[in-house]
Scaffold this active site. Structure first.
Site, short mmCIF file in Angstrom:
data_model
loop_
_atom_site.label_atom_id
_atom_site.label_comp_id
_atom_site.label_asym_id
_atom_site.label_seq_id
_atom_site.Cartn_x
_atom_site.Cartn_y
_atom_site.Cartn_z
N GLU A 49 42.41 -15.80 65.75
CA GLU A 49 41.45 -14.96 65.02
C GLU A 49 40.08 -15.63 65.12
O GLU A 49 39.89 -16.75 64.62
CB GLU A 49 41.85 -14.85 63.53
N ASP A 60 36.72 -14.46 50.95
CA ASP A 60 36.98 -15.83 51.39
C ASP A 60 36.85 -16.84 50.27
O ASP A 60 35.95 -16.74 49.42
CB ASP A 60 36.04 -16.20 52.55
N TYR A 174 48.85 -6.85 59.34
CA TYR A 174 48.52 -8.13 58.69
C TYR A 174 48.92 -8.03 57.21
O TYR A 174 48.30 -7.29 56.45
CB TYR A 174 47.03 -8.41 58.84
O1 IGP Z 1 42.56 -18.96 54.93
P1 IGP Z 1 44.01 -18.61 54.75
O2 IGP Z 1 44.42 -18.70 53.27
O3 IGP Z 1 44.93 -19.41 55.67
O4 IGP Z 1 44.18 -17.07 55.13
C1 IGP Z 1 43.96 -16.60 56.50
C2 IGP Z 1 42.54 -16.15 56.54
O5 IGP Z 1 41.72 -17.30 56.56
C3 IGP Z 1 42.05 -15.27 57.69
O6 IGP Z 1 43.01 -14.37 58.17
C4 IGP Z 1 40.86 -14.63 57.07
C5 IGP Z 1 39.61 -15.21 57.03
N1 IGP Z 1 38.80 -14.48 56.23
C6 IGP Z 1 39.51 -13.40 55.70
C7 IGP Z 1 39.14 -12.40 54.79
C8 IGP Z 1 40.10 -11.45 54.42
C9 IGP Z 1 41.41 -11.51 54.96
C10 IGP Z 1 41.80 -12.54 55.87
C11 IGP Z 1 40.85 -13.47 56.21
#
Ligand code: IGP
Length: 268
Positions: A49, A60, A174
């Site tokens: 990603e 975030d 997802y």
């Molecule tokens: O950071 P984590 O807790 O490992 O979760 C994945 C996430 O970082 C990535 O998929 C993502 C980054 N920013 C996001 C905002 C919304 C959903 C998902 C995301």
């Protein structure tokens, strides 16, 4: 065919679950992002990603917020991020890229111009967390026209929307493991197992889980129920901790090795 489809098909044939890291592009700089992407592939990432830094990353937690701030101090643009994908392909990285961006940078750039740029830059998927299905028809059509899968998110609170969201999904679904924002967690939503079973029921597409995953044990826990596991904050934190090494030419390899070792541990 789309690279994401072929990747999941071969993973399924091998009985493996995809390890899908997330990183913020331009953190600490664009060239380092290309080197990190190469390192992630070598360490066992099956897809990546590629996060576009944004000034208002609502979903975030602090780790990714800090990464976005660092990238934005170098005034990284959406165009720069898409060129990172192109540079990584040119450097020989073969795994699928999923561009991860909030909607505003895409809207500001202009939908037609955005998809024209995305086309043939080696990007196979797109995740826009703040674009609900009720408003994503135009984006979905433009993405499909350039063979890019618009990958939806479903949450434990999505309930009956899971079916509607899954029906329109491409690439994979997802599954967000917990409510709230991104960030490493010790445990997940209480009904996570039922939630994942509901999503599995609702789609024939692969399902991947993300939010809070930071250890091999947690990856193993989800491998049983999912076709992919997404790890963001824990990897972004590893990058953050390695920045002093990454920015010192004589210690750059040591910095990349810290990231590689962490991902290899997740891979098991
Ligand atoms: O950071 P984590 O807790 O490992 O979760 C994945 C996430 O970082 C990535 O998929 C993502 C980054 N920013 C996001 C905002 C919304 C959903 C998902 C995301």
């Amino acid at each position: 065919m789309n690279l994401i489809d072929t990747a999941f098909a071969s993973l399924k044939a091998e009985g493996r679950t995809a390890l899908i890291p997330f990183l913020t592009m331009g953190d600490p700089d664009l060239k380092t992002s290309v080197d990190i992407i190469k390192t992630l592939e070598l360490a066992g990432a099956d897809m990546i990603e590629l996060g576009v830094p944004y000034s208002d990353p609502l979903a975030d937690g602090p780790v990714i917020q800090r990464a976005s701030e660092r990238a934005l101090t170098n005034s990284i643009t959406l165009k720069d991020c898409i060129h990172v994908a192109e540079k990584a392909r040119e450097a020989g990285v073969n795994i699928p890229f999923i561009l991860f961006t909030y909607y505003n940078p895409v809207f500001q750039f202009g939908l037609d111009a955005f998809f024209e740029l995305v086309q043939s830059k080696g990007i196979s998927g797109l995740i826009i967390p703040d674009l609900p299905i009720e408003e994503d028809e135009e984006v979905r059509q433009l993405a499909e026209a350039v063979n890019v899968h618009l990958i939806p998110l479903v949450a434990p609170t999505s309930k009956d929307r899971v079916v509607r969201i899954s029906r329109k999904a491409k690439g994979f679904v997802y599954c967000v493991s917990s409510l709230g924002v991104t960030g490493e967690r010790a445990d997940f939503h209480t009904s996570i197992n039922e939630f994942l079973a509901t999503v599995r029921e609702a789609t024939d597409l692969p399902i991947a889980v993300g939010f809070g995953i930071s250890s091999r044990e947690q990856v193993e826990r989800f491998e049983k129920q999912c076709d992919g596991v997404i790890v963001g904050s824990a990897i972004v934190r590893t990058i953050e901790d390695a920045i002093p090494l990454l920015q010192d030419e004589s210690k750059r390899e040591a910095g990349l090795k810290q990231i590689s070792d962490f991902v290899a541990k997740l891979k098991g």
